[in-house]
Design a protein around this motif. Structure first.
Motif, PDB file in Angstrom:
ATOM      1  N   HIS B  23       0.747  -1.073  -0.009  1.00  6.67           N
ATOM      2  CA  HIS B  23       0.015  -0.041  -0.023  1.00  6.67           C
ATOM      3  C   HIS B  23       0.920   1.206   0.003  1.00  6.67           C
ATOM      4  O   HIS B  23       1.896   1.260   0.371  1.00  6.67           O
ATOM      5  N   ASP B  24       0.371   2.353  -0.370  1.00  6.36           N
ATOM      6  CA  ASP B  24       0.981   3.721  -0.362  1.00  6.36           C
ATOM      7  C   ASP B  24       1.720   4.025   1.060  1.00  6.36           C
ATOM      8  O   ASP B  24       0.976   3.860   1.868  1.00  6.36           O
ATOM      9  N   GLY B  25       2.928   4.213   1.088  1.00  6.78           N
ATOM     10  CA  GLY B  25       3.798   4.554   2.094  1.00  6.78           C
ATOM     11  C   GLY B  25       4.239   3.493   2.805  1.00  6.78           C
ATOM     12  O   GLY B  25       5.176   3.514   3.917  1.00  6.78           O
ATOM     13  N   ASP B  26       4.060   2.224   2.400  1.00  9.06           N
ATOM     14  CA  ASP B  26       4.663   0.988   2.906  1.00  9.06           C
ATOM     15  C   ASP B  26       6.136   0.981   2.930  1.00  9.06           C
ATOM     16  O   ASP B  26       6.645   1.542   2.122  1.00  9.06           O
ATOM     17  N   SER B  39       9.443  -5.501  -7.357  1.00  7.91           N
ATOM     18  CA  SER B  39       9.263  -3.875  -7.341  1.00  7.91           C
ATOM     19  C   SER B  39       9.015  -3.428  -8.931  1.00  7.91           C
ATOM     20  O   SER B  39       8.447  -2.307  -9.068  1.00  7.91           O
ATOM     21  N   ILE B  42       4.713  -2.697  -9.170  1.00  7.61           N
ATOM     22  CA  ILE B  42       4.061  -1.694  -8.303  1.00  7.61           C
ATOM     23  C   ILE B  42       3.521  -0.863  -9.094  1.00  7.61           C
ATOM     24  O   ILE B  42       3.818  -0.004  -9.673  1.00  7.61           O
ATOM     25  N   SER B  43       2.242  -0.519  -8.581  1.00  2.00           N
ATOM     26  CA  SER B  43       1.183   0.330  -9.554  1.00  2.00           C
ATOM     27  C   SER B  43       1.729   1.712  -9.296  1.00  2.00           C
ATOM     28  O   SER B  43       2.466   2.093  -8.128  1.00  2.00           O
ATOM     29  N   GLU B  44       1.530   2.479 -10.256  1.00  3.05           N
ATOM     30  CA  GLU B  44       2.130   4.178 -10.174  1.00  3.05           C
ATOM     31  C   GLU B  44       1.441   4.981  -9.022  1.00  3.05           C
ATOM     32  O   GLU B  44       2.503   5.760  -8.717  1.00  3.05           O
ATOM     33  N   ASN B  45       0.403   4.598  -8.721  1.00  7.05           N
ATOM     34  CA  ASN B  45      -0.143   5.479  -7.663  1.00  7.05           C
ATOM     35  C   ASN B  45       0.408   4.897  -6.120  1.00  7.05           C
ATOM     36  O   ASN B  45      -0.327   5.449  -5.311  1.00  7.05           O
ATOM     37  N   VAL B  46       1.076   4.104  -6.103  1.00  9.10           N
ATOM     38  CA  VAL B  46       1.534   3.374  -4.815  1.00  9.10           C
ATOM     39  C   VAL B  46       2.956   3.740  -4.844  1.00  9.10           C
ATOM     40  O   VAL B  46       3.884   3.213  -5.479  1.00  9.10           O
ATOM     41  N   ARG B  47       3.339   4.377  -3.575  1.00  6.55           N
ATOM     42  CA  ARG B  47       4.656   4.969  -3.366  1.00  6.55           C
ATOM     43  C   ARG B  47       5.046   4.043  -2.081  1.00  6.55           C
ATOM     44  O   ARG B  47       4.751   3.882  -1.099  1.00  6.55           O
ATOM     45  N   ILE B  48       6.270   3.428  -2.605  1.00 11.72           N
ATOM     46  CA  ILE B  48       6.858   2.378  -1.552  1.00 11.72           C
ATOM     47  C   ILE B  48       8.280   3.011  -1.175  1.00 11.72           C
ATOM     48  O   ILE B  48       8.922   3.331  -1.959  1.00 11.72           O
TER      49      ILE B  48
END
Lengths: 229, 225
Positions: B23-26, B39, B42-48
């Motif tokens: 999820h975003d922010g993980d 890696s 990972i979907s573009e709108n999820v920032r890891i």
């Protein structure tokens, strides 16, 4: 004896004269990064032997302190990973090398405990695995922990980026790794650096290792691995 | 019989499924091999935020030009993303053991029905050392294992009880193979997703442990036919 305020700047050859046969050394580094390549080469050239080596990993057989193992200078290794160095594995199988494997987080905490005056640390890492063999397992508030004992060395070989003449150190990139912890946990701390500056040139906000921990400064050499890191 | 899947396709299927967990922010630590492949999906709108055990929080992809002062845990050069920070090993393992990471993704030799993991040594073979794996599986909130369902020789990797040296006891939260997803509610291996064309019976035959079947069993996510 107190350390000198203005740290002597020596050649690597001169600096490693403080390492005796059969002593324990710590060498900084993780994989290729942050290994004091020039100091390690000087240990090889000086024919120092029967050493106990504490390091995160034993690098590769022809890289850094990996060469110490290949050249038969080490009688015991304490490390978390030795899988990249064929010589470590071969000598261990021939019973020519003693090997103590410690989980990486426990290894660095043991070094930190050695440097910070702690009697050991309690970690949940490795409970119920081979990492607990021969160690005390202590239950605290219903949870099991392994008692990991402190590690110290006679000499630590450290890689930093810049020093000032007081021995204050800053690090660069992922070359930091085990180096700051090891700088706290040895009788003599020898540091290989890119640059040595006048006192007051380093921003105190950025200094990671204070110079009171450092004994000797050495400029990094121009070997292939030393120059690229 | 389980449907035959070409190895490369299997690896990507596993990696793609794992990537859907984030999820975003993980904050995520990826092991070498299939885990690293995750890696890419990972979907573009999820920032890891990727952590590497040797001291990066906020690692990016490999650089165009190698700078060996910036490497990852596998010894390859990496970049730092904007907002990255650099730390020492004691701090890095403090983050790992201290529960400050959301996911670690590793490979496996064996995972057993009680969520035990063996992935660091086959006795009789050369001993590599556990490196950071024992700390990761002990401290990170969610331990995902990404592995082929069986070994190259066809031996079960999901077993009743690990007979190889353990990396951690009761630590696995999820296993993703090319055929299924297993989860471990109350430390009990439970089938939660099944790939198309795979029956529970066929899966059981290729699995060395009996597993429970989740009430919400569904098709394995991320597979486009």
């Amino acid at each position: 004896m107190a350390k000198k305020i203005i740290k002597p700047v020596m050649s690597a050859e001169q600096a490693v004269k403080s390492i005796e046969d059969e002593s324990t050394i710590m060498v900084g580094g993780f994989n290729y990064g942050g290994i004091p390549y020039t100091l390690v080469d000087a240990v090889i050239d000086a024919n120092i032997k029967e050493l106990t080596l504490i390091c995160n990993d034993t690098a590769y057989e022809d890289v850094g302190h990996g060469k110490l193992i290949k050249n038969g200078r080490i009688k015991k290794v304490i490390a978390s990973h030795v899988g990249l160095n064929k010589a470590t594995q071969a000598l261990f199988n021939e019973k020519k090398l003693e090997l103590e494997l410690v989980p990486q987080g426990s290894l660095v905490e043991r070094i930190r405990a050695g440097g910070y005056g702690l009697g050991g640390i309690l970690t949940p890492t490795g409970v119920g695995t081979a990492a607990e063999e021969g160690k005390r397992v202590i239950e605290v508030e219903g949870k099991k922990y392994i008692l990991e004992l402190p590690l110290r060395a006679d000499v630590a070989l450290i890689r930093a980026y810049k020093a000032d003449r007081y021995g204050n150190l800053v690090y660069y990139g992922t070359n930091r790794n085990f180096n700051p912890a090891m700088a706290t946990a040895a009788g003599i701390v020898i540091v290989e650096v890119d640059a040595i500056l006048e006192v007051g040139s380093l921003d105190p906000n950025r200094i990671v290792t204070p110079g009171i921990l450092v004994d000797i400064l050495v400029f990094k050499g121009d070997s292939y691995y030393a120059s690229r890191t | 019989m389980l449907p035959v899947l070409e190895e490369e396709k299997a690896r990507h299927r596993i990696a793609k499924r794992i990537a859907l967990e984030f999820h975003d922010g993980d904050v995520v630590n990826l092991g070498i091999g299939i885990p690293t492949l995750a890696s890419d999906y990972i979907s573009e709108n999820v920032r890891i935020i990727f952590q590497t055990e040797n001291g990066v929080v906020g690692a990016g992809p490999k650089p165009e030009q190698n700078d060996w002062r910036f490497i990852g845990a596998g010894g390859r050069c990496l970049t730092l993303l904007p907002g990255a920070s650099l730390i020492a090993s004691d701090f890095s393992f403090g983050l790992i053991r201290g529960g400050h990471l959301d996911y670690t993704v590793l490979g496996a030799l064996q995972v057993d029905s009680e969520a035990n993991l063996a992935n660091w040594w086959i006795p009789g073979k050369l001993v590599p050392g556990m490196g950071g794996a024992m700390d990761l599986v002990t401290g990170v909130k969610n331990v995902i294992v990404g592995t082929s369902h069986t070994s190259k020789k066809g031996a079960a990797k999901l077993v009743k009880k690990c007979d190889l040296p353990l990396t951690g006891v009761g630590v696995v939260s999820m296993v993703v193979t090319e055929y299924c997803v297993m989860r471990f509610p109350e430390k009990k291996m439970t089938l939660s997703e099944l790939a198309p064309g795979v029956s529970i019976e066929d899966l059981q035959e290729a699995t060395g442990a009996e597993f429970a079947v989740s009430e919400s069993l569904c098709q394995m996510q991320g597979i486009e036919e």
